[in-house]
Design a protein around this motif. Structure first.
Motif, PDB file in Angstrom:
ATOM      1  N   LYS A 113      -0.008   4.693  -0.804  1.00  0.00           N
ATOM      2  CA  LYS A 113       1.232   4.691  -0.010  1.00  0.00           C
ATOM      3  C   LYS A 113       2.065   5.952  -0.264  1.00  0.00           C
ATOM      4  O   LYS A 113       2.800   6.410   0.603  1.00  0.00           O
ATOM      5  N   ASP A 144       1.726  -0.942  -2.884  1.00  0.00           N
ATOM      6  CA  ASP A 144       2.482  -2.009  -2.222  1.00  0.00           C
ATOM      7  C   ASP A 144       2.861  -1.543  -0.804  1.00  0.00           C
ATOM      8  O   ASP A 144       3.686  -0.642  -0.646  1.00  0.00           O
ATOM      9  N   SER A 182       4.550  -2.839   1.406  1.00  0.00           N
ATOM     10  CA  SER A 182       5.942  -3.044   1.822  1.00  0.00           C
ATOM     11  C   SER A 182       6.874  -2.166   0.971  1.00  0.00           C
ATOM     12  O   SER A 182       8.090  -2.255   1.071  1.00  0.00           O
ATOM     13  N   ASP A 201       8.034   4.205   1.829  1.00  0.00           N
ATOM     14  CA  ASP A 201       7.211   4.931   2.786  1.00  0.00           C
ATOM     15  C   ASP A 201       7.410   6.436   2.530  1.00  0.00           C
ATOM     16  O   ASP A 201       8.528   6.945   2.612  1.00  0.00           O
TER      17      ASP A 201
END
Ligand code: SAM
Length: 316
Positions: free
Chosen positions: A193, A258, A260, A263
């Protein structure tokens, strides 16, 4: 770009400083570990292309420091972490540093000597050339680093060990996948991520090192060249993504970390502090001898020269 605006635009850059990592790349290795559990049972590890050292910090914090605190472990039983880079880097507890070029056979020999006949459980390689912006060229130089990493792997990784390598996705990605599959039955291309979507970077996570029967590391290059060729060691046509039918190569591609969580392509507001001003943190450990050091010195010297000339003309 100022430090504060980079803090806002790049949440992982800011978090790295808050958590004491030398570079935001630390999060990539941590997120790969969240998904693949790469540190389990690891006692000996090589960090290729390690400077400024955030991956080595992760290795130290995850493997060395907990072991050091364990009363049951004696000195000789502590994890061995060897880090290599062209650039020198500031010391990290529990990390042995080797300064050298990983594409040079002599550097590989130095690394192998540190292992003193023992094998590594894990080899990680976050190597990146100085990117030129010419995509084919960058991908080619990157593939040379992976090849150098694989050469070291074939000498020191134990059967069943893991290899994590940064790759640049491009037209030869399926070929690279097939080449890695020669040595590792499980290969996944992962995108943590914290790695920006806008970047072509991804990581090959190669598990369960199992070289072909009778493999001799001296034959590595010849073997890799044969992959995908009509009379080659692998019937799969690995040349490109346009293939159809049963021989098409599907590369397992996985987003990790993760999902969620933060970003990496988004800007986040800066945290408020008591007096309403945001104080940006300094980098944890600036590079001690970066390749751009000479350019900075020259720039500084030339601006000083211009100022001196201006002063002279004002005085006269
Ligand atoms: N993993 C590091 C960290 O977390 O701090 C960041 C690595 S940085 C993205 C890429 C590094 O690759 C640079 O420090 C560069 O000096 C190194 N590198 C590039 N080519 C190399 C080579 N041929 N041999 C050794 N290191 C190399």
């Amino acid at each position: 770009m100022g430090k504060a605006s980079r803090d806002k635009r790049d949440i992982y850059y800011r978090k790295a400083k808050e958590e004491g990592w030398r570079a935001r790349s630390a999060f990539k290795l941590l997120q790969i570990d969240e998904e693949f559990n790469i540190f389990e049972g690891v006692k000996r590890v090589v960090d290729l292309c390690a400077a400024p050292g955030s991956w080595s910090q992760v290795l130290s914090r995850k493997l060395y420091l907990p072991a050091k605190q364990s009363p049951a472990l004696k000195d000789g039983e502590l994890p061995l972490i060897v880090a290599i880079d062209l650039q020198p880097m500031a010391p990290i507890e529990g990390v042995i540093q080797v300064q050298g070029d990983i594409t040079n056979a002599r550097t590989a020999e130095v690394v192998i000597r540190h292992f003193d006949g023992c094998k590594a459980d894990l080899v990680v390689c976050d190597g990146a050339p100085d990117v030129t912006g010419l995509h084919d060229m960058d991908e080619f130089v990157q593939s040379q680093l992976i090849l150098a990493g694989l050469t070291i792997v074939t000498h020191i990784l134990r059967q069943g060990g893991k290899f994590i390598a940064k790759i640049f996705r491009g037209k030869d990605t399926s070929l690279l996948y097939c080449q890695l599959k020669l040595f590792f039955p499980v290969v996944t291309f992962a995108k943590p991520k914290s790695s920006r979507n806008s970047s072509i970077e991804a990581f090959a996570v190669c598990e369960n090192y199992s070289p072909p029967e009778g493999f001799n590391p001296k034959d590595l290059h010849r073997l890799l060249e044969m992959v995908g060729s009509p009379s080659g060691v692998d019937d799969l046509d690995c040349s490109s993504g346009w293939l159809e039918g049963p021989n098409k190569v599907y590369i397992p591609f996985l987003a990790c970390g993760d999902l969620s969580g933060y970003d990496s392509d988004r800007s986040y507001p800066l945290p408020k502090v008591a007096d309403g001003t945001y104080q940006s943190l300094d980098p944890v450990q600036p590079p001690i001898a970066p390749p751009y050091k000479r350019a900075l010195e020259m720039k500084k010297a030339s601006s000083q020269g211009i100022r001196d000339l201006e002063k002279l003309s004002l005085d006269s």
